[in-house]
Scaffold this active site. Sequence first.
Site, PDB file in Angstrom:
ATOM      1  N   ASN A   1       0.830  -1.208   0.000  1.00  0.00           N
ATOM      2  CA  ASN A   1       0.000   0.000   0.000  1.00  0.00           C
ATOM      3  C   ASN A   1       0.864   1.259   0.000  1.00  0.00           C
ATOM      4  OD1 ASN A   1       0.960   0.013   2.632  1.00  0.00           O
ATOM      5  ND2 ASN A   1      -1.017   0.406   3.588  1.00  0.00           N
TER       6      ASN A   1
ATOM      7  N   ASP B   1     -11.313   0.485   5.396  1.00  0.00           N
ATOM      8  CA  ASP B   1     -10.112  -0.317   5.119  1.00  0.00           C
ATOM      9  C   ASP B   1     -10.451  -1.782   4.917  1.00  0.00           C
ATOM     10  OD1 ASP B   1      -7.999   1.673   5.354  1.00  0.00           O
ATOM     11  OD2 ASP B   1      -8.480   1.744   7.483  1.00  0.00           O
TER      12      ASP B   1
END
Length: 413
Positions: A102, A176
């Site tokens: 990420n 998330d």
Amino acid sequence: MSLNEKILESIKVVELANFIAAPACGRFLADSGAEVIKVESLGGDALRYTAPTEGRPLDQYENTTFDLENANKRSIALDLKNEAGKEVLFKLISDADIFLTNWRPGALKRAGLDYETLKVKYPKLVYSQITGYGEKGPDKDLPGFDFTAFFARGGITGTLYEKGTVPMNVIPGLGDHQAGMFLAAGTMAALYRAKMTGKGEKVSTGLFQSAIYTVGMMLQAAQYPDHGLQYPINRKQTQNPFLVAQKTKDDHFIQTCMPPYDLYYDRYMKAIGREDLIGDERYSKIENLTREGRAGEMCDIVAAQLVQKDKNEWDAIFREADIPFAIAQTWEELLEDEQAWANDYLYKMKYDNGNTRTLVRLPVTFEETGLSKYERGPLLGENSIDILKEMGYSEEEIKAMEENKLVYKWSDK
């Protein structure tokens, strides 16, 4: 496949990611049987230190948040600012099936970890990436968290609150986790392709992208301003008052969900004790209700009834009447939810310090291979030395790395 063999047995994942979204994907892969090696900086994933903002004690030996995202993984801590540390990372990737990250697009490019570079070196690699705002456009390198990229930019905090008040108090992880599981689905598809064809693939999603999909139904409906309401709305403005949460006598809320309003109307009126309104066409037809502006009236009628009984009384009544409903639970109540425990959605973890805590399992169950054993997340660099040995580094090389602070191994000292 034997009974004890997991679906992703023998699959190797290198996870270069922090916080929640991408590690949630890694957790799914680990629970599915993959070997997931979490590569951290010498300071560790920042998620290791967020306990105070969640109302928990900061204790690396009882870190429920870190375990939720990183159970069943191993950790190696490297100095990736040093070329020798980066060399270890590239060697790990060279033997991996999946690279999960990420990092922001610009940072990946500078480190030589972008897809275009890695696909040349490792053509069979599945490259899985989560971003905040995507890889293109003016905001591609903005820091992305679910509070900002998912909730705010994604049209949730700007719409889903009672008109005239303020946006909801959002919580970490909600966006998330959705993005992480979306990426897990794409990663599994890409892995299947790689195993079938020998060709790697890049799969990506983002917090902003996930939010757009999540609100997709109402986002598309917003193109028809003459046929609906512009959010945020007042609860009495809703076009279907049977979709509104109402307060009970004991100060709880009950959420009902009856999208086919006409179908449920008579049954619901009987259940709440307003038999006098059964068949009343002022209220019984959603078309009449909306055309004549009576939705607010019906909302008040329902509210006046529900506040007369406590949540347990309504629980029994609505079950008997087969009304789609649920009591709006607090987190403390959810921790004791009989239905959740019956389906193994929750898990009791006994920590080395003697405490037992309830942890959350991932929202996917495999019938034949069963539930994964829930191993706590690794301490920072807990597996560094073992991983280096498995990679073929000698005792002398590993000792030199430790002395030069290129690698860190967890120590209680």
